[in-house]
Design a protein around this motif. Structure first.
Motif, mmCIF file in Angstrom:
data_model
loop_
_atom_site.group_PDB
_atom_site.id
_atom_site.type_symbol
_atom_site.label_atom_id
_atom_site.label_comp_id
_atom_site.label_asym_id
_atom_site.label_seq_id
_atom_site.Cartn_x
_atom_site.Cartn_y
_atom_site.Cartn_z
ATOM 1 N N PRO A 19 0.799 -1.240 0.000
ATOM 2 C CA PRO A 19 0.000 0.000 0.000
ATOM 3 C C PRO A 19 0.826 1.280 0.000
ATOM 4 N N SER A 20 2.040 1.206 0.524
ATOM 5 C CA SER A 20 2.895 2.395 0.561
ATOM 6 C C SER A 20 3.432 2.755 -0.818
ATOM 7 N N GLY A 21 3.363 1.804 -1.751
ATOM 8 C CA GLY A 21 3.919 2.031 -3.080
ATOM 9 C C GLY A 21 5.405 1.753 -3.159
ATOM 10 N N MET A 22 5.997 1.271 -2.049
ATOM 11 C CA MET A 22 7.432 0.985 -2.017
ATOM 12 C C MET A 22 7.693 -0.508 -2.164
ATOM 13 N N THR A 23 8.870 -0.842 -2.672
ATOM 14 C CA THR A 23 9.283 -2.236 -2.746
ATOM 15 C C THR A 23 9.721 -2.693 -1.361
ATOM 16 N N LEU A 24 9.890 -3.997 -1.224
ATOM 17 C CA LEU A 24 10.376 -4.546 0.042
ATOM 18 C C LEU A 24 11.755 -3.986 0.371
ATOM 19 N N ASP A 25 12.618 -3.890 -0.629
ATOM 20 C CA ASP A 25 13.963 -3.337 -0.403
ATOM 21 C C ASP A 25 13.895 -1.906 0.115
ATOM 22 N N GLU A 26 13.007 -1.127 -0.458
ATOM 23 C CA GLU A 26 12.870 0.276 -0.047
ATOM 24 C C GLU A 26 12.321 0.376 1.370
ATOM 25 N N ARG A 27 11.347 -0.465 1.698
ATOM 26 C CA ARG A 27 10.774 -0.449 3.045
ATOM 27 C C ARG A 27 11.805 -0.890 4.078
ATOM 28 N N PHE A 28 12.553 -1.951 3.740
ATOM 29 C CA PHE A 28 13.575 -2.437 4.664
ATOM 30 C C PHE A 28 14.642 -1.370 4.903
ATOM 31 N N LYS A 29 15.102 -0.749 3.854
ATOM 32 C CA LYS A 29 16.146 0.271 3.984
ATOM 33 C C LYS A 29 15.672 1.432 4.844
ATOM 34 N N LEU A 30 14.439 1.847 4.649
ATOM 35 C CA LEU A 30 13.903 2.966 5.421
ATOM 36 C C LEU A 30 13.718 2.589 6.889
ATOM 37 N N ALA A 31 13.165 1.403 7.147
ATOM 38 C CA ALA A 31 12.977 0.957 8.530
ATOM 39 C C ALA A 31 14.316 0.739 9.223
ATOM 40 N N ARG A 32 15.262 0.181 8.500
ATOM 41 C CA ARG A 32 16.585 -0.093 9.089
ATOM 42 C C ARG A 32 17.318 1.197 9.443
ATOM 43 N N SER A 33 17.046 2.276 8.729
ATOM 44 C CA SER A 33 17.746 3.538 8.966
ATOM 45 C C SER A 33 17.382 4.168 10.309
ATOM 46 N N VAL A 34 16.330 3.678 10.942
ATOM 47 C CA VAL A 34 15.877 4.250 12.210
ATOM 48 C C VAL A 34 16.844 3.934 13.349
ATOM 49 N N GLY A 35 17.447 2.735 13.311
ATOM 50 C CA GLY A 35 18.279 2.316 14.428
ATOM 51 C C GLY A 35 19.751 2.223 14.094
ATOM 52 N N ALA A 36 20.597 2.476 15.088
ATOM 53 C CA ALA A 36 22.033 2.306 14.915
ATOM 54 C C ALA A 36 22.400 0.829 14.920
ATOM 55 N N GLU A 37 21.536 0.015 15.548
ATOM 56 C CA GLU A 37 21.799 -1.411 15.656
ATOM 57 C C GLU A 37 20.525 -2.190 15.381
ATOM 58 N N CYS A 38 20.670 -3.291 14.676
ATOM 59 C CA CYS A 38 19.556 -4.211 14.421
ATOM 60 C C CYS A 38 20.082 -5.612 14.686
ATOM 61 N N ILE A 39 19.514 -6.307 15.666
ATOM 62 C CA ILE A 39 20.056 -7.592 16.101
ATOM 63 C C ILE A 39 20.065 -8.612 14.970
ATOM 64 N N GLN A 40 18.947 -8.736 14.259
ATOM 65 C CA GLN A 40 18.851 -9.686 13.146
ATOM 66 C C GLN A 40 18.200 -8.973 11.958
ATOM 67 N N GLU A 41 19.008 -8.482 11.036
ATOM 68 C CA GLU A 41 18.470 -7.725 9.909
ATOM 69 C C GLU A 41 17.554 -8.579 9.034
ATOM 70 N N GLU A 42 17.894 -9.859 8.882
ATOM 71 C CA GLU A 42 17.076 -10.731 8.051
ATOM 72 C C GLU A 42 15.681 -10.923 8.657
ATOM 73 N N GLU A 43 15.607 -10.942 9.989
ATOM 74 C CA GLU A 43 14.310 -11.056 10.656
ATOM 75 C C GLU A 43 13.455 -9.822 10.373
ATOM 76 N N LEU A 44 14.089 -8.651 10.387
ATOM 77 C CA LEU A 44 13.356 -7.429 10.077
ATOM 78 C C LEU A 44 12.830 -7.463 8.649
ATOM 79 N N ARG A 45 13.657 -7.902 7.744
ATOM 80 C CA ARG A 45 13.245 -7.987 6.335
ATOM 81 C C ARG A 45 12.080 -8.969 6.170
ATOM 82 N N ASN A 46 12.181 -10.131 6.816
ATOM 83 C CA ASN A 46 11.106 -11.123 6.735
ATOM 84 C C ASN A 46 9.814 -10.596 7.351
ATOM 85 N N LEU A 47 9.964 -9.846 8.439
ATOM 86 C CA LEU A 47 8.790 -9.255 9.096
ATOM 87 C C LEU A 47 8.061 -8.316 8.144
#
Length: 204
Positions: A19-47
């Motif tokens: 619905p946002s009009g963004m690809t999964l890669d774009e959504r992941f990159k934007l969400a990942r940019s919020v934190g300095a650390e992400c314990i499991q990046e692949e889990e975030l992407r799958n989520l």
């Protein structure tokens, strides 16, 4: 048809069907940019891949004047997450502020400060379409049995020494003299994640 052309036709193309009009890669990159650390990046992407509108939360103590990072940066980061489709829950931790003796432990003053902080975020440009503010005292009192059973289960599973090592979340040191009320704080904060059934947490 050339081999290059054949390879190009077989290459999967990511569809912008969110619905946002963004690809999964774009959504992941934007969400990942919020934190300095992400314990499991692949889990975030799958989520983000499996849940078009995952829930996230951030708890805050109403404890006084808001500084620039808490006001402006928080608004920017929340807007990034909601743009990805995230449903964001602010956990207004009034009881936590009381346990931590903020505003002298006066719940009326804590409530007033919490309302002030919400208004600051509105003025700072936070998009509230996918944002919900929940007051800890109100939500816990709606389902006290569920909440306190979680807290007790977590407290039973951890030693006092381990709980005291979590004192930094209250702005305290492990060796600081603390009232017994503050021993509850880490167990309650852990319980919040399960109680709110959130998939994504943010901490400063």
């Amino acid at each position: 048809m050339s081999e290059a052309a054949t390879a190009e036709t077989k290459k999967p193309k990511e569809q912008k069907n969110h619905p946002s009009g963004m690809t999964l890669d774009e959504r992941f990159k934007l969400a990942r940019s919020v934190g300095a650390e992400c314990i499991q990046e692949e889990e975030l992407r799958n989520l983000l891949d499996k849940h078009p509108s995952p829930s996230a939360y951030d708890g805050f103590e109403p404890s006084g004047r808001m500084h620039i990072a808490q006001g402006i940066l928080k608004s920017i980061n929340v807007n990034k997450l909601t743009k990805c489709g995230v449903k964001f829950i602010f956990w207004v931790a009034d009881w936590f502020a009381m346990l931590n003796n903020k505003m002298g432990g006066d719940l009326k003053k804590i409530r007033k400060v919490g309302e002030y902080m919400v208004e600051v975020w509105k003025a700072a440009g936070m998009d509230l379409d996918n944002v919900e503010f929940r007051w800890a005292s109100e939500e816990i009192n709606k389902k006290p049995n569920e909440y306190w059973m979680l807290v007790m289960d977590i407290a039973r599973s951890n030693s006092i020494a381990r709980v005291k090592r979590c004192a930094t979340i209250m702005g305290r040191g492990e060796g600081d003299e603390m009232p017994s009320a503050q021993i509850l704080y880490p167990a309650m904060q852990c319980a919040d994640i399960f109680f709110l059934r959130v998939m994504y947490t943010t901490f400063e």
